[in-house]
Structure formats: structure tokens, C-alpha cells
Design an enzyme around this catalytic site. Sequence first.
Site, short mmCIF file in Angstrom:
data_model
loop_
_atom_site.label_atom_id
_atom_site.label_comp_id
_atom_site.label_asym_id
_atom_site.label_seq_id
_atom_site.Cartn_x
_atom_site.Cartn_y
_atom_site.Cartn_z
N LYS A 163 1.84 2.61 7.82
CA LYS A 163 1.11 2.24 8.83
C LYS A 163 1.62 0.87 9.00
O LYS A 163 1.60 0.58 10.40
CB LYS A 163 -0.39 2.41 8.67
CG LYS A 163 -1.02 4.03 8.02
CD LYS A 163 -2.04 3.84 8.05
CE LYS A 163 -3.09 3.06 7.01
NZ LYS A 163 -2.58 3.87 5.49
N ARG B 175 -11.23 4.55 9.24
CA ARG B 175 -11.33 5.36 7.90
C ARG B 175 -12.29 6.59 7.26
O ARG B 175 -12.24 6.39 6.87
CB ARG B 175 -11.78 4.31 6.83
CG ARG B 175 -10.36 2.81 6.84
CD ARG B 175 -9.40 3.75 5.53
NE ARG B 175 -8.72 2.11 4.96
CZ ARG B 175 -8.37 1.67 5.06
NH1 ARG B 175 -7.85 1.00 5.55
NH2 ARG B 175 -7.48 1.21 3.56
N ARG C 28 6.08 -2.23 -4.44
CA ARG C 28 5.18 -3.58 -3.72
C ARG C 28 4.44 -4.40 -4.45
O ARG C 28 4.27 -5.73 -4.05
CB ARG C 28 4.93 -3.00 -2.05
CG ARG C 28 3.80 -4.05 -1.12
CD ARG C 28 3.39 -3.61 -0.14
NE ARG C 28 2.16 -3.23 -0.56
CZ ARG C 28 1.11 -3.11 0.03
NH1 ARG C 28 1.52 -2.62 1.40
NH2 ARG C 28 0.28 -2.02 0.12
N ARG D 248 -0.56 -8.49 -3.17
CA ARG D 248 -1.66 -7.99 -3.09
C ARG D 248 -2.46 -7.52 -4.16
O ARG D 248 -2.27 -6.88 -5.15
CB ARG D 248 -1.34 -6.84 -1.96
CG ARG D 248 -1.84 -6.68 -0.51
CD ARG D 248 -1.85 -5.92 0.23
NE ARG D 248 -2.58 -4.63 0.00
CZ ARG D 248 -1.88 -3.90 1.20
NH1 ARG D 248 -1.48 -3.97 2.12
NH2 ARG D 248 -3.18 -2.68 1.34
N ARG E 221 -7.65 3.29 -4.42
CA ARG E 221 -7.37 3.90 -2.84
C ARG E 221 -7.19 4.74 -2.48
O ARG E 221 -8.07 5.10 -1.22
CB ARG E 221 -6.36 2.93 -2.57
CG ARG E 221 -7.09 1.43 -2.66
CD ARG E 221 -5.34 0.19 -2.62
NE ARG E 221 -4.65 0.61 -1.67
CZ ARG E 221 -3.81 -0.28 -2.20
NH1 ARG E 221 -3.05 -0.84 -2.07
NH2 ARG E 221 -2.84 0.01 -0.20
P1 AP5 Z 1 2.62 -0.50 3.90
O1 AP5 Z 1 3.89 0.25 5.88
O2 AP5 Z 1 2.89 -1.05 4.45
O3 AP5 Z 1 2.54 1.03 4.68
P2 AP5 Z 1 0.17 1.31 5.05
O4 AP5 Z 1 0.05 2.70 5.14
O5 AP5 Z 1 0.17 0.30 6.14
O6 AP5 Z 1 -0.28 0.71 3.57
P3 AP5 Z 1 -1.66 -0.01 3.12
O7 AP5 Z 1 -0.94 -0.42 1.30
O8 AP5 Z 1 -1.95 -0.99 4.12
O9 AP5 Z 1 -2.58 1.36 3.01
P4 AP5 Z 1 -3.91 1.01 2.57
O10 AP5 Z 1 -4.17 1.66 3.93
O11 AP5 Z 1 -4.53 1.45 1.55
O12 AP5 Z 1 -4.39 -1.06 3.25
P5 AP5 Z 1 -5.34 -1.73 4.20
O13 AP5 Z 1 -4.59 -2.58 4.82
O14 AP5 Z 1 -5.62 -0.56 5.71
O15 AP5 Z 1 3.94 0.47 3.45
C1 AP5 Z 1 3.65 0.47 1.66
C2 AP5 Z 1 4.67 0.04 1.20
O16 AP5 Z 1 5.74 1.11 1.60
C3 AP5 Z 1 5.50 -1.24 1.68
O17 AP5 Z 1 6.30 -1.77 0.48
C4 AP5 Z 1 6.72 -0.77 2.95
O18 AP5 Z 1 7.98 -1.59 3.13
C5 AP5 Z 1 7.32 0.89 1.97
N1 AP5 Z 1 7.32 1.77 3.15
C6 AP5 Z 1 7.48 2.30 4.15
N2 AP5 Z 1 7.87 2.94 4.80
C7 AP5 Z 1 8.45 3.38 3.95
C8 AP5 Z 1 9.69 4.36 4.32
N3 AP5 Z 1 10.05 5.39 5.37
N4 AP5 Z 1 10.55 4.39 2.89
C9 AP5 Z 1 10.14 3.78 2.40
N5 AP5 Z 1 9.95 2.90 1.78
C10 AP5 Z 1 8.64 2.73 3.07
O19 AP5 Z 1 -6.60 -1.58 3.37
C11 AP5 Z 1 -6.75 -2.76 2.74
C12 AP5 Z 1 -8.08 -2.27 1.63
O20 AP5 Z 1 -9.08 -3.49 2.67
C13 AP5 Z 1 -8.93 -1.13 1.75
O21 AP5 Z 1 -8.73 -0.54 0.47
C14 AP5 Z 1 -10.82 -1.31 2.17
O22 AP5 Z 1 -11.10 -1.76 1.06
C15 AP5 Z 1 -10.52 -2.49 3.08
N6 AP5 Z 1 -10.46 -2.36 4.36
C16 AP5 Z 1 -9.40 -2.00 5.91
N7 AP5 Z 1 -9.54 -0.92 6.29
C17 AP5 Z 1 -10.81 -0.60 6.43
C18 AP5 Z 1 -11.32 0.18 6.97
N8 AP5 Z 1 -10.42 0.73 8.27
N9 AP5 Z 1 -13.27 1.01 6.91
C19 AP5 Z 1 -13.44 -0.22 4.96
N10 AP5 Z 1 -12.67 -0.72 4.49
C20 AP5 Z 1 -11.41 -0.69 4.96
MG MG Z 2 -1.03 -1.21 5.61
#
Ligand code: AP5
Ligand code: MG
Length: 192
Positions: free
Chosen positions: A14, A89, A128, A134, A145
Site C-alpha cells: 500500500k 481498517r 524489511r 519499524r 498483524r
Molecule cells: P509496503 O508498501 O510498506 O506495504 P504496506 O501494505 O504499506 O505494509 P505496512 O507494513 O505498512 O502494512 P500495515 O498495514 O501493517 O501497516 P500500517 O502502517 O498501516 O511494502 C512492504 C514491504 O514490501 C516493503 O519493504 C516494500 O519495499 C516491499 N514491497 C512492496 N511492493 C513489493 C513488490 N511488488 N515486490 C516485492 N516487494 C515489495 O499500520 C501499522 C499499525 O498502525 C497497525 O498494526 C495498527 O496498530 C496501526 N494502525 C494503522 N492504521 C490503523 C487504522 N486505520 N486503524 C487502527 N489501527 C491502525
Molecule cells: Mg504502509
Amino acid sequence: MFNLVLFGPPGSGKGTQSNSIIDKYKLIHISTGDILRSEVNNETPLGLEAKKYMDQGMLVPDEVVIGMISSKLDENPQVNGFIFDGFPRTVAQAEALDNLLDFKNNPINLVLSLQVSEEELKKRLISRGEVSGRSDDTEAVIVNRIKEYHAKTAPVAEYYKTTEKLIEVKGEGEVDQVFGLISAQIDSLIEA
Ligand code: AP5
Ligand code: MG
């Protein structure tokens, strides 16, 4: 105005794809994960509260994130549109977002759901974690997660299916290849 939800499990790409989308379509990127991490780094009261959940891979309570989104929308009244990354979410968050956007007469136009196998998600996040610092990219927290995703976030896809706004996109393959699939979907709506 064009409002896009980029939907998918942890590690589905994402954040990576959002960077390309904002470049091409000039949308405002709203990532609740990025906003929360910045609150944690600044040790604000909200950040200190959120950290307890994030470090365990649990979702932060709905009212906290809904309040954050509401103020982000108000901060950006004149824009081409928003890309929502990592939000909504839960079904309660999805309903709250619909209410906020209806009020502004600018509904969600498209929900793109990135499809990536669980094995690939874990592989991406573990590698990562070795470089990013992180705190939630450890094996045990990654498992939580993904569990939390299945329990609370997967139903959001069902919610959007009823409005016929959800389109599934293959999220595996080269980053540019995935972006090509995403662009094709956005272009088909913008040009329609
Ligand atoms: P990346 O692009 O970072 O993927 P992502 O989907 O953004 O993954 P996140 O780790 O950000 O997911 P998340 O949803 O758990 O985290 P968030 O910050 O929202 O890619 C991941 C890796 O893969 C990278 O190294 C990238 O380079 C690699 N990659 C990408 N595309 C690729 C490809 N095509 N091929 C190979 N490699 C690739 O949430 C974190 C925490 O915050 C949650 O656990 C929760 O506690 C809280 N939180 C956030 N939002 C909410 C909400 N709305 N409600 C409640 N709690 C929330
Ligand atoms: Mg992300």
C-alpha cells in the site's frame, strides 16, 4: 475529485504504490500508519496511547483514527482527491469515512484491493524488519498483524463489495508491473 482507498493486508504494498499514485495523479496521501508513527516518534499523548497497540500488532481504537482522518480532510479543502492507505481498517471506520465524505459530497470512487499470498507478505515484512527499524516488523508481531487483518479488516472488503466499488488487483510481481495494473483501473474511471 477522485477518492481512492488502497486496501490490503500488512506488506501488500500500500505504501509503496501510494508513492507512485500520488506522483502521477496528484492526490493527497493519508496513511494512518504513517500519522500514528509520527505521533509515536513525537511522544504525543495520542502516540503514547497508540504505541501500546501498535507494538503488539493490534489495531488502535476506532475513535482515535477516525478523529485523525476527520482533521486531515478538514486541513485539505481544495484538492484533486485523497488516497487512503491503511484506512479504513474496520467496518466502523468504513462507515465513518462514508459519512465524512458524504457530508462533503465527495464519495469514495474506487477501492483497490491488493492480492498477495500470506507467504509473500511474511517474507516482505521480515526482510524489511531487518533494515527499517519499524518496531512491528518482527516475526511475532507480523503474525498478530495478519491475524488482526483477517479478524477485523477483511470484512471491510465485503462492505465495499456491496457498493460495487471494490476491484481486486494482483499485488505480486515487480512494483512497476503492479503500478501498471493500478493505473489502468484509475484511468478507466477518470476517462469514463
Ligand atoms: P509496503 O508498501 O510498506 O506495504 P504496506 O501494505 O504499506 O505494509 P505496512 O507494513 O505498512 O502494512 P500495515 O498495514 O501493517 O501497516 P500500517 O502502517 O498501516 O511494502 C512492504 C514491504 O514490501 C516493503 O519493504 C516494500 O519495499 C516491499 N514491497 C512492496 N511492493 C513489493 C513488490 N511488488 N515486490 C516485492 N516487494 C515489495 O499500520 C501499522 C499499525 O498502525 C497497525 O498494526 C495498527 O496498530 C496501526 N494502525 C494503522 N492504521 C490503523 C487504522 N486505520 N486503524 C487502527 N489501527 C491502525
Ligand atoms: Mg504502509
